[in-house]
Design a protein around this motif. Structure first.
Motif, short mmCIF file in Angstrom:
data_model
loop_
_atom_site.label_atom_id
_atom_site.label_comp_id
_atom_site.label_asym_id
_atom_site.label_seq_id
_atom_site.Cartn_x
_atom_site.Cartn_y
_atom_site.Cartn_z
N VAL A 114 38.50 -9.01 -25.35
CA VAL A 114 38.10 -7.60 -25.22
C VAL A 114 37.27 -7.19 -26.42
O VAL A 114 36.25 -6.50 -26.28
N ARG A 115 37.69 -7.63 -27.61
CA ARG A 115 36.92 -7.32 -28.81
C ARG A 115 35.52 -7.96 -28.75
O ARG A 115 34.52 -7.32 -29.10
N ASP A 116 35.44 -9.19 -28.28
CA ASP A 116 34.15 -9.86 -28.18
C ASP A 116 33.22 -9.15 -27.21
O ASP A 116 32.00 -9.10 -27.41
N VAL A 117 33.79 -8.61 -26.13
CA VAL A 117 32.98 -7.83 -25.18
C VAL A 117 32.54 -6.52 -25.82
O VAL A 117 31.40 -6.08 -25.65
N ALA A 118 33.44 -5.88 -26.59
CA ALA A 118 33.10 -4.63 -27.27
C ALA A 118 31.96 -4.82 -28.26
O ALA A 118 31.16 -3.90 -28.49
N VAL A 119 31.89 -6.02 -28.85
CA VAL A 119 30.81 -6.31 -29.80
C VAL A 119 29.44 -6.22 -29.11
O VAL A 119 28.44 -5.89 -29.76
N ILE A 120 29.40 -6.48 -27.81
CA ILE A 120 28.13 -6.39 -27.07
C ILE A 120 27.55 -4.99 -27.21
O ILE A 120 26.34 -4.82 -27.44
N PHE A 121 28.40 -3.97 -27.08
CA PHE A 121 27.93 -2.59 -27.22
C PHE A 121 27.39 -2.34 -28.62
O PHE A 121 26.41 -1.62 -28.82
N PHE A 122 28.06 -2.95 -29.60
CA PHE A 122 27.62 -2.84 -30.99
C PHE A 122 26.20 -3.38 -31.13
O PHE A 122 25.31 -2.73 -31.69
N PHE A 123 25.98 -4.58 -30.59
CA PHE A 123 24.68 -5.23 -30.72
C PHE A 123 23.62 -4.56 -29.83
O PHE A 123 22.43 -4.59 -30.16
N LEU A 124 24.04 -3.97 -28.71
CA LEU A 124 23.08 -3.33 -27.81
C LEU A 124 22.41 -2.12 -28.47
O LEU A 124 21.33 -1.71 -28.04
N ASN A 125 23.03 -1.58 -29.49
CA ASN A 125 22.40 -0.49 -30.23
C ASN A 125 21.06 -0.93 -30.80
O ASN A 125 20.12 -0.14 -30.89
N SER A 126 20.98 -2.21 -31.19
CA SER A 126 19.73 -2.76 -31.71
C SER A 126 18.65 -2.83 -30.63
O SER A 126 17.46 -2.81 -30.93
N THR A 127 19.07 -2.92 -29.38
CA THR A 127 18.13 -2.93 -28.26
C THR A 127 17.71 -1.52 -27.90
O THR A 127 16.54 -1.27 -27.55
N ILE A 128 18.63 -0.57 -28.01
CA ILE A 128 18.38 0.81 -27.58
C ILE A 128 17.47 1.55 -28.55
O ILE A 128 16.63 2.36 -28.11
N ASN A 129 17.59 1.31 -29.85
CA ASN A 129 16.83 2.07 -30.85
C ASN A 129 15.32 2.09 -30.58
O ASN A 129 14.71 3.18 -30.55
N PRO A 130 14.65 0.94 -30.38
CA PRO A 130 13.21 1.00 -30.12
C PRO A 130 12.86 1.75 -28.84
O PRO A 130 11.80 2.38 -28.75
N ILE A 131 13.75 1.71 -27.84
CA ILE A 131 13.51 2.46 -26.59
C ILE A 131 13.52 3.95 -26.88
O ILE A 131 12.67 4.71 -26.35
N ILE A 132 14.44 4.39 -27.73
CA ILE A 132 14.49 5.81 -28.09
C ILE A 132 13.23 6.20 -28.85
O ILE A 132 12.65 7.27 -28.63
N TYR A 133 12.77 5.32 -29.75
CA TYR A 133 11.53 5.59 -30.48
C TYR A 133 10.37 5.76 -29.50
O TYR A 133 9.54 6.67 -29.62
N ALA A 134 10.27 4.86 -28.52
CA ALA A 134 9.17 4.87 -27.56
C ALA A 134 9.18 6.14 -26.72
O ALA A 134 8.11 6.66 -26.34
N LEU A 135 10.37 6.64 -26.41
CA LEU A 135 10.47 7.82 -25.57
C LEU A 135 10.20 9.12 -26.32
O LEU A 135 9.69 10.07 -25.75
N PHE A 136 10.53 9.17 -27.62
CA PHE A 136 10.51 10.44 -28.34
C PHE A 136 9.50 10.52 -29.48
O PHE A 136 9.15 11.63 -29.88
N TYR A 137 9.06 9.40 -30.02
CA TYR A 137 8.14 9.44 -31.16
C TYR A 137 6.70 9.29 -30.68
O TYR A 137 6.30 8.20 -30.25
N PRO A 138 5.88 10.34 -30.76
CA PRO A 138 4.46 10.22 -30.34
C PRO A 138 3.70 9.16 -31.14
O PRO A 138 2.85 8.46 -30.60
#
Length: 328
Positions: free
Chosen positions: A279-303
């Motif tokens: 369960v902990r190893d699966v939870a780590v996926i969410f931790f690492f997915l933050n690294s994937t999400i950050n550039p997407i947020i930049y692309a959506l909000f930063y002109p």
């Protein structure tokens, strides 16, 4: 990354290497998905790094911190996510004990740098809004570069001491497994330094940032009666400040939501008799997915990021003096 304190014998008994329990089709799909997520993480953060590094207009204190965050996220995408996702798919560590040590060190380094960089971003935004004159005079790109370098060096030394000086990897190495263990006191110290202190600071500072932004908006609305032209200019500036605050607030909320599942598991496991390691190893996926999400947020909000992407994908960054292009 907070490490779990458990007994060595229990770990070696509870961790095991089963054979492949899914069909070949599902097996291939899992690897394709893992490769896609890792590639998206690497490409997204690489684009952020190229944008901030190449265009001189983006060499601001705030963007230098974003650059540091993108580098740590890129490190996660290159050296952490592929190994961790493979471990989950195979249910067995196939890269050997040496790579296990490297993997856990890099994962801890990238994690601690990310958390502390987000905290530095919160400090930067707070000072920019709360003390704009002090910020413009004292907080230069050089100062932020020094703070960023200190963050990386502190994390490097801290994680080396935490993981290697007390012999964690020599004490625990189960065949076919990659298990990292520290004692209970060290685990609590790590939780305090890497999670509780920076996250508490982030929440407090962003609460102040939103209060300040709201106060500015109220003051500017009051000026509209006296000077409509000037208030229009101020309103645009205030809207920009609030937009930046809201965007960074979204980044922080997503960041905290990605961290919480892992740290909840880390707190529960030492005091639970249940087998929660997977369960902990699966939870780590969410931790690492933050690294994937950050550039997407930049692309959506930063002109500026959107404009930079257009110049990168049209190869205009290779033109002479392209670094001087207006992307703001």
């Amino acid at each position: 990354m907070n490490l779990t304190a458990v007994n060595q014998t229990d770990v070696c008994q509870e961790y095991w290497c089963p054979g492949r329990s899914v069909s070949l089709f599902v097996y291939v799909i899992l690897y394709v998905a893992a490769a896609a997520v890792s590639l998206l993480t690497v490409c997204g953060n690489l684009l952020v790094i190229i944008s901030v590094s190449h265009f001189k207009q983006l060499h601001t204190p705030a963007n230098i911190l974003i650059l540091s965050l993108a580098v740590s996220d890129l490190l996660t995408g290159v050296a952490v996510m592929p190994f961790h996702l493979t471990l989950l798919i195979e249910s067995c560590w196939i890269s050997g004990p040496a790579m296990c040590s490297v993997f856990n060190f890099v994962a801890s380094q990238a994690t601690s740098v990310s958390v502390h960089t987000v905290a530095l971003i919160a400090v930067d935004r707070f000072l920019a809004l709360h003390s704009p004159f002090f910020y413009s005079e004292k907080i230069s790109p050089t100062v932020i570069c020094i703070a960023t370098l200190f963050n990386w060096l502190f994390s490097l030394i801290y994680n080396f001491i935490l993981l290697f000086v007390n012999g964690n990897f020599t004490d625990v190495m189960c065949p076919g497994k990659c298990v990292y263990i520290i004692d209970g006191v060290s685990s609590l110290i790590d939780l305090l330094i890497v999670f509780l202190m920076p996250c508490t600071l982030i929440i407090i500072l962003y609460t102040h940032v939103f209060v300040i932004a709201k106060r500015h908006a109220t003051a500017i609305r009051a000026l509209q009666v006296h000077n409509r032209t000037e208030s229009s200019k101020n309103r645009v500036s205030d809207k920009s400040e609030r937009k930046a605050a809201i965007l960074l607030g979204i980044l922080v909320i997503v960041f905290l939501l990605c961290l919480l599942p892992y740290y909840i598991c880390s707190l529960v496991i030492p005091y639970s008799n249940a087998d929660l390691f997977y369960v902990r190893d699966v939870a780590v996926i969410f931790f690492f997915l933050n690294s994937t999400i950050n550039p997407i947020i930049y692309a959506l909000f930063y002109p500026w990021f959107q404009k930079s992407l257009k110049l990168i994908f049209t190869f205009k960054v290779f033109n002479k003096d392209s670094s001087l292009t207006n992307v703001l």
